[in-house]
Design a protein around this motif. Structure first.
Motif, PDB file in Angstrom:
ATOM      1  N   ALA A  54       0.819  -1.215   0.000  1.00  0.00           N
ATOM      2  CA  ALA A  54       0.000   0.000   0.000  1.00  0.00           C
ATOM      3  C   ALA A  54       0.850   1.262   0.000  1.00  0.00           C
ATOM      4  N   ILE A  55       2.061   1.175  -0.496  1.00  0.00           N
ATOM      5  CA  ILE A  55       2.910   2.351  -0.535  1.00  0.00           C
ATOM      6  C   ILE A  55       2.252   3.424  -1.403  1.00  0.00           C
ATOM      7  N   GLY A  56       2.209   4.632  -0.883  1.00  0.00           N
ATOM      8  CA  GLY A  56       1.551   5.725  -1.588  1.00  0.00           C
ATOM      9  C   GLY A  56       0.046   5.759  -1.424  1.00  0.00           C
ATOM     10  N   LEU A  57      -0.508   4.797  -0.688  1.00  0.00           N
ATOM     11  CA  LEU A  57      -1.954   4.714  -0.495  1.00  0.00           C
ATOM     12  C   LEU A  57      -2.321   4.982   0.962  1.00  0.00           C
ATOM     13  N   HIS A  58      -3.582   5.310   1.209  1.00  0.00           N
ATOM     14  CA  HIS A  58      -4.095   5.556   2.551  1.00  0.00           C
ATOM     15  C   HIS A  58      -5.088   4.454   2.937  1.00  0.00           C
ATOM     16  N   ILE A  59      -5.011   4.038   4.187  1.00  0.00           N
ATOM     17  CA  ILE A  59      -5.885   2.973   4.688  1.00  0.00           C
ATOM     18  C   ILE A  59      -6.776   3.564   5.768  1.00  0.00           C
ATOM     19  N   ILE A  60      -8.087   3.422   5.597  1.00  0.00           N
ATOM     20  CA  ILE A  60      -9.040   3.937   6.578  1.00  0.00           C
ATOM     21  C   ILE A  60      -9.936   2.800   7.071  1.00  0.00           C
ATOM     22  N   PRO A  61     -10.569   2.962   8.229  1.00  0.00           N
ATOM     23  CA  PRO A  61     -11.572   1.963   8.631  1.00  0.00           C
ATOM     24  C   PRO A  61     -12.682   1.919   7.585  1.00  0.00           C
ATOM     25  N   GLY A  62     -13.197   0.731   7.327  1.00  0.00           N
ATOM     26  CA  GLY A  62     -14.282   0.604   6.366  1.00  0.00           C
ATOM     27  C   GLY A  62     -15.438   1.523   6.719  1.00  0.00           C
ATOM     28  N   ILE A  63     -16.053   2.101   5.701  1.00  0.00           N
ATOM     29  CA  ILE A  63     -17.165   3.015   5.921  1.00  0.00           C
ATOM     30  C   ILE A  63     -18.377   2.252   6.444  1.00  0.00           C
ATOM     31  N   ILE A  64     -19.093   2.861   7.355  1.00  0.00           N
ATOM     32  CA  ILE A  64     -20.375   2.351   7.844  1.00  0.00           C
ATOM     33  C   ILE A  64     -21.457   3.273   7.295  1.00  0.00           C
ATOM     34  N   ASP A  65     -22.223   2.780   6.346  1.00  0.00           N
ATOM     35  CA  ASP A  65     -23.306   3.576   5.756  1.00  0.00           C
ATOM     36  C   ASP A  65     -24.589   3.236   6.495  1.00  0.00           C
ATOM     37  N   SER A  66     -25.018   4.143   7.344  1.00  0.00           N
ATOM     38  CA  SER A  66     -26.147   3.875   8.238  1.00  0.00           C
ATOM     39  C   SER A  66     -27.504   4.122   7.586  1.00  0.00           C
ATOM     40  N   HIS A  67     -27.513   4.457   6.274  1.00  0.00           N
ATOM     41  CA  HIS A  67     -28.780   4.865   5.666  1.00  0.00           C
ATOM     42  C   HIS A  67     -28.833   4.449   4.196  1.00  0.00           C
ATOM     43  N   VAL A  68     -29.291   3.231   3.942  1.00  0.00           N
ATOM     44  CA  VAL A  68     -29.474   2.768   2.559  1.00  0.00           C
ATOM     45  C   VAL A  68     -30.829   2.089   2.417  1.00  0.00           C
ATOM     46  N   HIS A  69     -31.321   2.088   1.175  1.00  0.00           N
ATOM     47  CA  HIS A  69     -32.577   1.424   0.826  1.00  0.00           C
ATOM     48  C   HIS A  69     -32.269   0.408  -0.281  1.00  0.00           C
ATOM     49  N   LEU A  70     -32.176  -0.863   0.086  1.00  0.00           N
ATOM     50  CA  LEU A  70     -31.867  -1.890  -0.906  1.00  0.00           C
ATOM     51  C   LEU A  70     -33.110  -2.616  -1.417  1.00  0.00           C
ATOM     52  N   ASN A  71     -34.274  -2.358  -0.790  1.00  0.00           N
ATOM     53  CA  ASN A  71     -35.585  -2.695  -1.385  1.00  0.00           C
ATOM     54  C   ASN A  71     -35.939  -4.177  -1.449  1.00  0.00           C
ATOM     55  N   GLU A  72     -35.119  -5.028  -0.890  1.00  0.00           N
ATOM     56  CA  GLU A  72     -35.409  -6.459  -0.955  1.00  0.00           C
ATOM     57  C   GLU A  72     -35.784  -6.963   0.426  1.00  0.00           C
ATOM     58  N   PRO A  73     -36.844  -7.796   0.512  1.00  0.00           N
ATOM     59  CA  PRO A  73     -37.629  -8.416  -0.562  1.00  0.00           C
ATOM     60  C   PRO A  73     -38.715  -7.478  -1.105  1.00  0.00           C
ATOM     61  N   GLY A  74     -39.294  -7.896  -2.228  1.00  0.00           N
ATOM     62  CA  GLY A  74     -40.485  -7.248  -2.738  1.00  0.00           C
ATOM     63  C   GLY A  74     -40.265  -6.244  -3.843  1.00  0.00           C
ATOM     64  N   ARG A  75     -39.125  -5.521  -3.801  1.00  0.00           N
ATOM     65  CA  ARG A  75     -38.834  -4.554  -4.855  1.00  0.00           C
ATOM     66  C   ARG A  75     -37.400  -4.738  -5.352  1.00  0.00           C
ATOM     67  N   THR A  76     -37.018  -5.995  -5.510  1.00  0.00           N
ATOM     68  CA  THR A  76     -35.660  -6.292  -5.952  1.00  0.00           C
ATOM     69  C   THR A  76     -35.367  -5.669  -7.305  1.00  0.00           C
ATOM     70  N   GLU A  77     -36.406  -5.473  -8.113  1.00  0.00           N
ATOM     71  CA  GLU A  77     -36.187  -4.866  -9.428  1.00  0.00           C
ATOM     72  C   GLU A  77     -35.765  -3.398  -9.301  1.00  0.00           C
ATOM     73  N   TRP A  78     -35.939  -2.827  -8.111  1.00  0.00           N
ATOM     74  CA  TRP A  78     -35.468  -1.454  -7.887  1.00  0.00           C
ATOM     75  C   TRP A  78     -33.966  -1.445  -7.603  1.00  0.00           C
ATOM     76  N   GLU A  79     -33.486  -2.433  -6.842  1.00  0.00           N
ATOM     77  CA  GLU A  79     -32.060  -2.549  -6.526  1.00  0.00           C
ATOM     78  C   GLU A  79     -31.733  -3.975  -6.126  1.00  0.00           C
ATOM     79  N   GLY A  80     -31.968  -4.341  -4.886  1.00  0.00           N
ATOM     80  CA  GLY A  80     -31.656  -5.681  -4.412  1.00  0.00           C
ATOM     81  C   GLY A  80     -30.385  -5.713  -3.587  1.00  0.00           C
ATOM     82  N   ILE A  81     -30.297  -6.705  -2.714  1.00  0.00           N
ATOM     83  CA  ILE A  81     -29.180  -6.823  -1.775  1.00  0.00           C
ATOM     84  C   ILE A  81     -27.870  -7.112  -2.492  1.00  0.00           C
ATOM     85  N   SER A  82     -27.893  -7.964  -3.499  1.00  0.00           N
ATOM     86  CA  SER A  82     -26.658  -8.319  -4.191  1.00  0.00           C
ATOM     87  C   SER A  82     -26.031  -7.113  -4.869  1.00  0.00           C
TER      88      SER A  82
END
Length: 452
Positions: free
Chosen positions: A50-78
Motif C-alpha cells: 500500500a505504498i503511496g496509499l491511505h488505509i481507513i476503517p471501512g465506511i459504515i453507511d447507516s442509511h441505505v434502501h436496498l428494497n429487498e424483498p419485494g422490490r428487488t427490481e429497484w435494486e436488491g441486496i446483491s
C-alpha cells in the motif's frame, strides 16, 4: 514467526485520531497486529503493498434502501451491497420501508435477514420500522436485533409504510426509550409540504425549482423542533436523518447543549449538488428533503468542518428508470430518491478533502467511527486497532477519474454524478479479512471476479 492471513504493508493509516505510516496484519477476520514504525517481520499468505496509499476503517453507511424483498427490481441486496463495497463501505444499515413487506414485525425482519445473509457481500444491520399500527411489535423487533427504528413525520411515498402522527410517535418513543434503542426520523412538516405542493400544482408550477420551494428548510426545522421536544421529554435517543441545511444542524447542536441525546446526519448530495444542479440534471437528482442553493451547501460544509454533523449516510434510494422519467415536466410525479451508495467517499474526498481542506481524520470520524459508536458497534468496527474487525478501505487520494455508467454496480446505473470528475477513490475493500473489491472488480469467493 507468525503467519497472518493478510498483511497490508507500507500504507498511510488514518483513524479519527491519528495518521501514521505502518503495516496492518490480519488473522481470523480481525486485526492482529499494527506497526507504526518498523515493518512487521511476520509474513502473510497474502501481502498487499500500500505504498503511496491511505488505509481507513471501512465506511459504515447507516442509511441505505436496498428494497429487498419485494422490490428487488429497484435494486436488491446483491447489487446494492456490491455498489457499497466498491465505494469502500464494509457495513450498511438497511432501511425498513422499501421492502415488501416492510420491516415492521418479526416475520418481515427474519425474511430480510435471511436474504441479506445469503446475498450481501459485506456486513449489514437492519432497521426496524415505527408506523402507526405496529407499536406492539417494537419490542420484538428490538429482540430480533434491529439496529434502531425509523419513522416518517411526513408521507414516505410507500403505501405500506405510513407516516406516524404525533401521539403514536410519542408513545413509540417511550417504548424505544425503555428498550435503550434509538429512533431515526425523516423530519419534514406534513402540513407545510402538502399545502405548498397543493398550491404549486394548482397553478401548474411543477419544475425542479417549484418542487424545492414546496419543501422549504422551515419545514424541516418545524418537524425537528417538534421531535426534539419529544426526545427531551421521553428520554428517547434520537437520530435526525438527511439534514439538508446547517439551520437544521444548528437546532440539533443546541439540543445537545441542553442534554438531549441526539445525533444528526447529512448526505453527500447535500454537500455537492444544488437546486440549480437539480434543474439541470433532472429527475435523477430529486430527493426529499430537496437539494438547496449554493450558500446552503457551503454552510453545511462549515457545520461539517466544525464537527456539528455526526455522520454521513448515503440515503441510497434507487428506482427503475421509468420512475425517473418526466413526460410533462411535472417534477412532483417522479420518484424522489438519489442513487449514491457507490460515490460517498469520492464526493467527500473531492469536495471535502481536496476543495475545502477537510482533514481525513474528520472524514473517517463521520463515515466510520461515529456511526460505530452511536449504534453500539465500537470498537469492533469504526477503528483500526488490534482486535477490531478487519474492515478496511484502501484509497488512492491522487487518482483522478470521471464517473461513468460502466463502473456502477447498481441494478440501474443512473446517478446525478455521471460525468463528474473526482480526485481520490477507493481501490481495495477488505471485509472481515477478505478482499471483496479490488481495482474495479468484485472478488467473490476469492476467485470469481465480477465487473459492473
Amino acid at each position: 514467526m507468525s503467519i497472518y492471513d493478510i498483511i497490508v504493508r507500507n500504507g498511510t493509516i488514518v483513524t479519527s485520531k491519528s495518521i501514521f505510516q505502518g503495516d496492518i496484519a490480519i488473522k481470523d477476520h480481525k486485526i492482529g497486529a499494527i506497526s507504526k514504525c518498523d515493518s512487521l517481520l511476520e509474513t502473510g499468505h497474502t501481502e498487499i503493498d500500500a505504498i503511496g496509499l491511505h488505509i481507513i476503517p471501512g465506511i459504515i453507511d447507516s442509511h441505505v434502501h436496498l428494497n429487498e424483498p419485494g422490490r428487488t427490481e429497484w435494486e436488491g441486496i446483491s447489487t446494492g451491497s456490491m455498489s457499497l463495497a466498491a465505494g469502500g463501505v464494509t457495513t450498511y444499515f438497511d432501511m425498513p420501508l422499501n421492502s415488501f413487506p416492510p420491516t415492521i414485525n418479526k416475520q418481515a425482519f427474519r425474511l430480510k435477514e435471511t436474504l441479506a445473509k445469503r446475498k450481501s457481500v459485506i456486513d449489514f444491520r437492519l432497521w426496524g420500522g415505527l408506523i402507526p399500527h405496529n407499536l406492539n411489535d417494537v419490542e420484538e423487533l428490538h429482540r430480533c436485533g434491529a439496529i434502531g427504528f425509523k419513522a416518517f413525520m411526513s408521507p414516505s411515498g410507500i403505501e405500506a409504510f405510513q407516516h406516524i402522527e404525533d401521539t403514536a410517535l410519542y408513545n413509540g418513543m417511550e417504548i424505544i426509550a425503555s428498550l435503550g434503542s434509538l429512533l431515526a426520523v425523516h423530519a419534514e412538516s406534513t402540513v407545510i409540504t402538502e399545502k405548498l405542493a397543493e398550491r404549486k400544482r394548482y397553478f401548474k408550477q411543477t419544475s425542479a425549482f417549484d418542487y424545492c420551494e414546496s419543501r422549504p428548510i422551515i419545514s424541516e426545522m418545524e418537524a425537528v423542533n417538534r421531535i426534539l421536544s419529544y426526545a427531551e421529554t421521553t428520554g428517547c435517543k434520537l437520530h435526525i436523518v438527511h439534514a439538508s441545511s446547517s439551520k437544521v444542524v444548528s437546532l440539533v447542536t443546541e439540543a445537545k447543549r441542553k442534554g438531549v441525546n441526539v445525533t444528526v446526519e447529512t448526505c453527500p448530495h447535500y454537500l455537492s449538488l444544488t437546486s440549480a444542479d437539480f434543474s439541470k440534471i433532472g429527475a435523477v437528482a430529486k430527493c426529499a428533503p430537496p437539494l438547496r442553493n449554493g450558500d446552503e451547501v457551503e454552510a453545511l460544509w462549515t457545520s461539517f468542518a466544525n464537527g456539528e454533523i455526526d455522520m454521513i449516510g448515503s440515503d441510497h434510494s434507487p428506482a427503475p428508470p421509468e420512475l425517473k422519467q418526466v413526460s410533462d415536466g411535472d417534477m412532483f410525479k417522479v420518484w424522489g430518491g438519489i442513487s449514491g451508495a457507490q460515490t460517498t467517499l469520492s464526493i467527500l474526498l473531492e469536495e471535502g478533502y481536496w476543495k475545502r481542506n477537510i482533514p481525513l481524520q474528520r472524514i473517517v470520524e463521520a463515515t466510520s467511527t461515529n456511526p460505530a459508536k452511536r449504534f453500539g458497534l465500537y470498537p469492533f468496527k469504526g477503528d483500526i486497532a488490534v482486535g477490531s474487525d478487519a474492515d478496511l478501505a484502501i484509497l488512492n487520494l491522487k487518482q483522478c477519474y470521471r464517473l461513468s455508467e460502466k463502473e456502477l454496480f447498481y441494478r440501474h446505473p443512473h446517478s446525478p454524478y455521471i460525468g463528474k470528475k473526482f480526485r481520490g477513490r477507493n481501490v481495495t475493500t477488505i471485509v472481515k479479512g477478505k478482499v471483496i473489491f479490488k481495482n474495479g472488480r468484485m472478488m467473490i469467493n476469492d476467485k470469481q471476479e465480477i465487473m459492473p
